[in-house]
Design a protein around this motif. Structure first.
Motif, short mmCIF file in Angstrom:
data_model
loop_
_atom_site.label_atom_id
_atom_site.label_comp_id
_atom_site.label_asym_id
_atom_site.label_seq_id
_atom_site.Cartn_x
_atom_site.Cartn_y
_atom_site.Cartn_z
N MET A 1 13.10 46.82 19.06
CA MET A 1 13.86 45.58 18.93
C MET A 1 15.35 45.91 18.93
O MET A 1 15.79 46.83 18.27
N THR A 2 16.11 45.15 19.66
CA THR A 2 17.55 45.36 19.69
C THR A 2 18.15 44.90 18.37
O THR A 2 17.80 43.85 17.85
N SER A 3 19.06 45.71 17.85
CA SER A 3 19.70 45.38 16.59
C SER A 3 20.57 44.15 16.74
O SER A 3 21.15 43.91 17.78
N SER A 4 20.67 43.39 15.70
CA SER A 4 21.58 42.25 15.69
C SER A 4 21.85 41.83 14.26
O SER A 4 21.10 42.16 13.35
N ARG A 5 22.93 41.09 14.14
CA ARG A 5 23.28 40.58 12.83
C ARG A 5 22.16 39.70 12.27
O ARG A 5 21.92 39.69 11.07
N ALA A 6 21.46 38.97 13.13
CA ALA A 6 20.44 38.03 12.67
C ALA A 6 19.32 38.72 11.90
O ALA A 6 18.90 38.25 10.84
N TRP A 7 18.82 39.85 12.41
CA TRP A 7 17.72 40.48 11.69
C TRP A 7 18.18 41.17 10.43
O TRP A 7 17.42 41.29 9.48
N VAL A 8 19.43 41.62 10.36
CA VAL A 8 19.95 42.19 9.11
C VAL A 8 20.04 41.09 8.05
O VAL A 8 19.61 41.27 6.92
N LEU A 9 20.58 39.95 8.44
CA LEU A 9 20.71 38.84 7.49
C LEU A 9 19.34 38.33 7.07
O LEU A 9 19.13 37.99 5.90
N ALA A 10 18.39 38.31 7.99
CA ALA A 10 17.03 37.88 7.66
C ALA A 10 16.37 38.86 6.69
O ALA A 10 15.67 38.44 5.74
N TYR A 11 16.59 40.15 6.88
CA TYR A 11 16.05 41.17 5.99
C TYR A 11 16.58 40.97 4.56
O TYR A 11 15.81 40.99 3.59
N VAL A 12 17.89 40.78 4.43
CA VAL A 12 18.51 40.61 3.12
C VAL A 12 17.99 39.34 2.45
O VAL A 12 17.71 39.32 1.25
N GLN A 13 17.84 38.28 3.23
CA GLN A 13 17.35 37.02 2.66
C GLN A 13 15.91 37.18 2.17
O GLN A 13 15.57 36.77 1.07
N LYS A 14 15.07 37.83 2.99
CA LYS A 14 13.67 37.99 2.63
C LYS A 14 13.48 38.94 1.44
O LYS A 14 12.75 38.64 0.51
N LYS A 15 14.16 40.08 1.47
CA LYS A 15 13.95 41.09 0.43
C LYS A 15 14.66 40.74 -0.88
O LYS A 15 14.11 40.96 -1.96
#
Length: 119
Positions: A1-15
């Protein structure tokens, strides 16, 4: 998966159940990640000009600044995708490029470390 701000922010929100804060009117896309209890930053997601980061090419690139152990910063900065901290203390903070160069899991581990170091 290509890195992006969206998945970093989603990770922080979920965890951590943390939503980003957007404190700068002049930089509305800069997302600050803060602890809910003490409001300390543990990350900043930004879109920065490649030239400001010393990278080749034109345009902007998404990055995240994370707090890190000084002994780890020296080693990581020898690896592609890791840069001196942009506008932060370079001894304790690190900039990670979010363009797919650094694997997701490694970035997630560094987000977790930054979260722990800033508690």
């Amino acid at each position: 998966m290509t890195s992006s701000r969206a998945w970093v922010l989603a990770y922080v929100q979920k965890k951590y159940n943390i939503q980003p804060d957007y404190p700068w009117r002049g930089h509305p896309s800069y997302a600050v990640l803060r602890h809910a209890a003490n409001k300390k930053w543990f990350g900043v997601v930004m879109s920065v000009s490649k030239s400001r980061l010393g990278l080749a090419g034109e345009g902007r690139i998404d990055v995240i600044n994370l707090k890190c152990r000084p002994e780890l910063i020296g080693v990581l900065r020898l690896t592609p995708g890791f840069l001196p901290a942009y506008h932060m203390n370079k001894e304790h903070w690190l900039t990670v490029v979010l363009d797919g160069t650094v694997p997701e899991e490694e970035i997630f581990d560094l987000v977790d470390l930054s979260f722990t170091l800033t508690k």
